[in-house]
Motif scaffolding. Sequence first.
Motif, PDB file in Angstrom:
ATOM      1  N   TYR A  43     -18.838  14.169   1.182  1.00 56.28           N
ATOM      2  CA  TYR A  43     -18.219  13.173   2.029  1.00 56.28           C
ATOM      3  C   TYR A  43     -18.847  13.142   3.419  1.00 56.28           C
ATOM      4  O   TYR A  43     -18.187  12.838   4.403  1.00 56.28           O
TER       5      TYR A  43
ATOM      6  N   ASP B 177      -9.055  17.713   4.078  1.00 55.07           N
ATOM      7  CA  ASP B 177      -8.973  16.404   3.444  1.00 55.07           C
ATOM      8  C   ASP B 177     -10.186  15.587   3.881  1.00 55.07           C
ATOM      9  O   ASP B 177     -10.398  15.385   5.082  1.00 55.07           O
TER      10      ASP B 177
ATOM     11  N   ALA C 230     -10.690  12.540   3.914  1.00 58.37           N
ATOM     12  CA  ALA C 230     -10.331  11.323   4.628  1.00 58.37           C
ATOM     13  C   ALA C 230     -10.174  11.592   6.125  1.00 58.37           C
ATOM     14  O   ALA C 230     -10.358  10.700   6.949  1.00 58.37           O
ATOM     15  N   ASP C 231      -9.843  12.837   6.486  1.00 56.67           N
ATOM     16  CA  ASP C 231      -9.681  13.239   7.881  1.00 56.67           C
ATOM     17  C   ASP C 231     -10.061  14.713   8.008  1.00 56.67           C
ATOM     18  O   ASP C 231      -9.208  15.569   8.224  1.00 56.67           O
TER      19      ASP C 231
END
Length: 140
Positions: free
Chosen positions: A11, A49, A51-52
């Motif tokens: 990511y 996570d 996403a953050d």
Amino acid sequence: MGHVLARLAGYGVVLVPYGQYTFARSDAAPHAVLVTNWREDGPATALVDPADPQSAPGIVDVAPGPDVLIGVGQTVTDRRTMGDGVQVIEVTYQHEGDPWWQAHYLLPRQKGRVLVFTAQSREPGIAATREGLEWMLALD
């Protein structure tokens, strides 16, 4: 021979754990990574996570991309792509007055994730360390 460390990347971030650690997938958040730092006073955990992604002091640092693997005072001596798309970043540096070599092998995984293997050695052991890691990753 030098030693080999594993760092999980994906990511667009790299997770760099502290001390003795384990990585695991979280049942509660399937894309998140549970990092456990095994301490004398018991385990400390952090859920990262994608996403953050946030660092958890003393457990895991979260940093952007593979170039974060290049430390202060290290000189990049080679960047190449090997079989199966494995990217390699090699650096040299001085540690306690001795020349050292370090390489990061970025092994592509599913869904854009990357598993990073780091090997390092003093100058006389470079060939054996490189050969050992490439043998382990089946990069003939």
